[in-house]
Design an enzyme around this catalytic site. Sequence first.
Site, PDB file in Angstrom:
ATOM      1  N   ARG A 226      20.582 -18.210  17.452  1.00  0.00           N
ATOM      2  CA  ARG A 226      19.159 -18.168  17.829  1.00  0.00           C
ATOM      3  C   ARG A 226      18.744 -16.711  17.724  1.00  0.00           C
ATOM      4  O   ARG A 226      19.173 -15.864  18.520  1.00  0.00           O
ATOM      5  CB  ARG A 226      18.979 -18.709  19.255  1.00  0.00           C
TER       6      ARG A 226
ATOM      7  N   ASP B 297       1.854 -25.877  21.242  1.00  0.00           N
ATOM      8  CA  ASP B 297       2.852 -24.890  21.624  1.00  0.00           C
ATOM      9  C   ASP B 297       2.109 -23.702  22.229  1.00  0.00           C
ATOM     10  O   ASP B 297       0.877 -23.605  22.142  1.00  0.00           O
ATOM     11  CB  ASP B 297       3.655 -24.467  20.382  1.00  0.00           C
TER      12      ASP B 297
ATOM     13  N   ARG C 230      16.822 -32.906  23.082  1.00  0.00           N
ATOM     14  CA  ARG C 230      17.495 -31.767  22.470  1.00  0.00           C
ATOM     15  C   ARG C 230      19.013 -31.942  22.584  1.00  0.00           C
ATOM     16  O   ARG C 230      19.762 -31.636  21.648  1.00  0.00           O
ATOM     17  CB  ARG C 230      17.071 -30.454  23.146  1.00  0.00           C
TER      18      ARG C 230
ATOM     19  N   CYS D  67       6.912 -28.417  22.905  1.00  0.00           N
ATOM     20  CA  CYS D  67       8.320 -28.025  22.818  1.00  0.00           C
ATOM     21  C   CYS D  67       8.796 -27.261  24.045  1.00  0.00           C
ATOM     22  O   CYS D  67      10.014 -27.105  24.224  1.00  0.00           O
ATOM     23  CB  CYS D  67       8.565 -27.218  21.544  1.00  0.00           C
TER      24      CYS D  67
ATOM     25  N   GLN E 250      14.727 -28.302  17.438  1.00  0.00           N
ATOM     26  CA  GLN E 250      13.665 -28.866  18.268  1.00  0.00           C
ATOM     27  C   GLN E 250      13.006 -30.044  17.574  1.00  0.00           C
ATOM     28  O   GLN E 250      12.764 -31.093  18.179  1.00  0.00           O
ATOM     29  CB  GLN E 250      12.617 -27.794  18.575  1.00  0.00           C
TER      30      GLN E 250
ATOM     31  N   HIS F  97      12.269 -23.836  13.507  1.00  0.00           N
ATOM     32  CA  HIS F  97      12.939 -24.338  14.716  1.00  0.00           C
ATOM     33  C   HIS F  97      13.383 -25.788  14.454  1.00  0.00           C
ATOM     34  O   HIS F  97      12.883 -26.736  15.068  1.00  0.00           O
ATOM     35  CB  HIS F  97      11.988 -24.270  15.910  1.00  0.00           C
TER      36      HIS F  97
END
Length: 321
Positions: free
Chosen positions: A118, A240, A308, A280, A148, A145
């Site tokens: 990450r 988001d 997730r 998210c 996700q 991403h």
Amino acid sequence: MGVKLEYLNVNKKPLKGRDFLTLADYTQEEIYYLLYLADDLKRKKQNGYVYEPLKGKTLGMIFEKSSTRTRISFEAGIYQLGGTGLFLNANDLQLGRGEEVSDTAKILSGYLDGVMIRTYSQEMVTELAENATIPVINGLTDLYHPCQVLADLQTIKEVKGSLENIKMAYIGDGNNMVHSLMFAAAIMGMEFTAATPPEYEPDAAVTEKAEKLAEVNNGKIQVVHDPADAVHEADVVYTDVWASMGQEAEQAKREQDFAGFQVDGKLLELAKPDVTFMHCLPAHRGEEVTADVIDGKHSVVFQQAENRLHAQKALMVALMR
């Protein structure tokens, strides 16, 4: 279209050894395989079934960006699968002191069975994967991403029963989430519309690639500047934060620029009556979304967050087993 459950046969390892850098590297069939595997692993956990196909395996988890969901879901996931997760802060590695990414990749390949990273730079993830002999999973970059969004697809399939004939609207910043959502929608044959302020559109090259993927999968990708146009008759509405990690200094300006892009009850009324709201997380109630929406009857944000764990367990099983 779907993938039959016999694809879950443990003797079939169609993705073994692959990297997971972006959803655009995967076919519709391969993504369906991962989703069915995620569903299977979720049922096993809910039923208390101990399933440890990664016993003796070790996942290295490199973090340049802090995290809640990514770290906990991967660390818990590898443990539940019988393996071990090693948290590797980038500042504690020689990467943080200037060691070449290629050298780090080769070293880690001798110690580990897989790497999740990450970080900020997609180029770093790509270089790591090019030089590693073990699977590399993109846990997040400034560009994509994919983990996700794999969980998002699982959630939509659970709630709607299918990914077919789904219209998704995204409201807000044209960030890494939009890029991965566009790829997912294009590959799975969904209709996707992103509504952003003009100066915050998704990356043009990513949009063009998504449009090409949509052409061959009967999907549709659009970018507009009016949230109402995007949300009209949508099955799923997604948003988001307006300022992502690393953009904190832009918070005040972005709050002004995103005026009119808040997802509230009035905007949601333009969608279908059974619309599903997604985010998210982390969320800033009162900014990109009102509390009554994110905490309301249409919201699935915590189901989405839980997935997730299951989607990433599916990734690890498929790539590392």
